[in-house]
Design a protein around this motif. Structure first.
Motif, PDB file in Angstrom:
ATOM      1  N   GLY A  11      29.609  43.943  43.303  1.00 47.83           N
ATOM      2  CA  GLY A  11      30.498  42.922  43.864  1.00 47.83           C
ATOM      3  C   GLY A  11      29.748  41.643  44.155  1.00 47.83           C
ATOM      4  N   ILE A 207      27.992  49.267  47.841  1.00 55.37           N
ATOM      5  CA  ILE A 207      29.376  48.965  47.449  1.00 55.37           C
ATOM      6  C   ILE A 207      29.857  47.755  48.254  1.00 55.37           C
ATOM      7  N   CYS A 208      30.041  46.636  47.552  1.00 56.27           N
ATOM      8  CA  CYS A 208      30.523  45.395  48.189  1.00 56.27           C
ATOM      9  C   CYS A 208      31.676  44.861  47.362  1.00 56.27           C
ATOM     10  N   ALA A 209      32.553  45.729  46.940  1.00 56.91           N
ATOM     11  CA  ALA A 209      33.607  45.335  46.006  1.00 56.91           C
ATOM     12  C   ALA A 209      34.879  44.890  46.724  1.00 56.91           C
ATOM     13  N   TRP A 212      38.678  46.045  46.506  1.00 59.59           N
ATOM     14  CA  TRP A 212      38.684  46.989  45.373  1.00 59.59           C
ATOM     15  C   TRP A 212      37.699  48.144  45.579  1.00 59.59           C
ATOM     16  N   SER A 213      37.042  48.201  46.725  1.00 58.18           N
ATOM     17  CA  SER A 213      36.009  49.221  46.960  1.00 58.18           C
ATOM     18  C   SER A 213      36.573  50.632  46.871  1.00 58.18           C
ATOM     19  N   PHE A 330      27.588  51.286  51.981  1.00 54.00           N
ATOM     20  CA  PHE A 330      28.815  50.485  51.941  1.00 54.00           C
ATOM     21  C   PHE A 330      28.654  49.232  52.790  1.00 54.00           C
ATOM     22  N   THR A 332      31.613  46.684  53.296  1.00 49.33           N
ATOM     23  CA  THR A 332      32.937  46.187  52.882  1.00 49.33           C
ATOM     24  C   THR A 332      33.927  46.309  54.039  1.00 49.33           C
TER      25      THR A 332
END
Ligand code: FAD
Ligand code: GLY
Length: 375
Positions: A11, A207-209, A212-213, A330, A332
């Protein structure tokens, strides 16, 4: 031989950029993977307020403390990122006004002032005359407001790019138009990420989406409850600034930007990834803006846009390790405050990756509070 990375970051919004920057600065071998362009989603849409006090109100718990600490990092960051990337992300330190239109809001603001003053944060009540002396174009209909000298603002897209480009200047590899399709999880650890082109080997994955994570993680049996909250904004242009500091009220805020731009935000609609600007959303915002700042009627229309905020079940971001899969982290769910929280998020995640003990207790933000693991 294919490269191996210490960390793969998924991300390229403000959060991924900040983490990539901190890790690159500390000498890690980092790859940042973005499915579209850098800062093309929520971090592009954001108004850029550093609203630690204006946004978090009476909730003076762990998130408030995190927000205040992060806000304090911007002054130093502005010179640091400009020196490395050449990007000036437009840090403005002129305080914010949060104004009341209804008597119940006056009472609510008094509680907020008491709670924040107890936490040692400067904030004062101003009556209508005092507010209008500060910002003469604000409607005389208001019943007064809170003046918060510490809350400021930045240009969100430029901050996001400044982080990512500084990370690249320090050795991070940035790959745009590279969607991560899945993770390689073996023997209790993360081993890499899979894109359409290749499998990238790494020791850790962050995870830095954004919103959408959860979608990214679901096929691996990892249920992280991040959901989308759409926000619409518009901007107008004026020759003479209508306001000098950011003005916030229920359902509408106005942020004066460089070059005579005034950004007005934002609507809130849960559970949609649709980025179309709706007539209804815009009409509501326009009405609120005219009530707050009547002279906006004379301004020139510039544009409207929408973005998707990442929200969590309890409104607190997910910052930390998975718990069962070693090396999977994570960062997010920063919802309305990802721009504000980006500097501290970068430092905290880099600390976790380096195995350093953080001075901040991260237990309230641990993703394990909500994770449903099906290994
Ligand atoms: P994003 O910026 O959404 O970035 C996530 C990235 O991940 C995206 O670029 C996406 O393309 C990428 N991605 C997703 N899936 C994959 C995949 N499988 N592979 C590779 N890449 C992937 N915050 C503030 O602090 N102040 C404000 O004033 C403010 N105003 C806002 C106004 C609006 C209208 C909106 C919508 C938000 C606002 N926010 C504000 C909130 C802020 O924008 C977000 O909290 C922040 O941008 C979240 O950053 P992020 O990097 O987590 O997410
Ligand atoms: N923080 C402002 C917004 O999310 O609209």
């Amino acid at each position: 031989m294919k490269s191996h990375y210490d960390v793969a970051i998924i991300g390229g919004g403000v959060i991924g950029g900040s983490i990539a920057y901190q890790l690159a600065k500390r000498g890690s071998k980092v790859v940042l993977l973005e499915k579209d362009r850098l800062a093309s989603q929520s971090s592009q849409a954001a108004a850029g307020m550093l609203g630690a006090q204006v946004e978090l109100g009476t909730e003076v718990g762990p998130l408030f403390e995190l927000a205040v600490k992060s806000r304090a990092m911007f002054r130093e960051l502005t010179g640091e990122l400009k020196d490395i990337s050449g990007i000036d992300f437009g840090f403005v330190d002129k305080g914010m006004l949060k104004v009341a239109f209804e008597p119940e809001q006056v009472a609510e603001f008094q509680e907020i002032i008491d709670a924040q003053q107890k936490m040692g944060q400067p904030v004062e009540w101003m009556n209508t005359t005092e507010v209008i002396a500060r910002e003469p174009e604000i409607s005389g209909e208001i019943l007064g407001g809170m003046y918060i000298p510490g809350d400021g603002q930045v240009s969100a897209p430029e901050l996001s790019l400044a982080f990512a480009k500084s990370a690249a200047a320090l050795g991070a590899e940035i790959r745009e138009h590279t969607e991560v399709l899945s993770l390689v999880l073996e023997q209790g650890s993360v081993k890499g990420v899979v894109t359409a082109e290749e499998t990238i080997s790494c020791d850790k994955v962050v995870i830095c989406a954004g919103a959408w994570s959860g979608i990214l993680l679901k096929p691996m049996g990892i249920d992280l409850p991040v959901y989308p909250v759409k926000g619409e904004c518009f901007s107008v242009l004026t020759h003479k600034p209508l306001i000098t500091s950011t003005v916030f009220s229920h359902g509408c805020y106005m942020v004066p930007k460089r070059g005579g731009r005034l950004v007005v935000g934002a609507t809130m609609k849960e559970h949609t990834y649709d980025r179309k600007v709706s007539f209804d959303g815009l009409a509501t915002l326009v009405e609120r803006a005219k009530r707050l700042l009547p002279q906006i009627r004379e301004a020139e229309w510039e544009k409207a846009w929408a973005g998707i905020r990442p929200q969590t079940g309890d409104g607190m971001p997910y910052l930390g390790e998975h718990g069962d899969w070693k090396g999977l982290l994570f960062a997010t769910g920063h919802f309305r405050n990802g721009i504000l929280l980006s500097p501290i998020t970068g430092c905290l995640i880099a600390d976790l990756i380096e195995g350093k003990t953080s001075e901040i207790n991260l237990s309230s933000f641990s993703p394990t509070r909500h994770l449903i693991v099906k290994q």
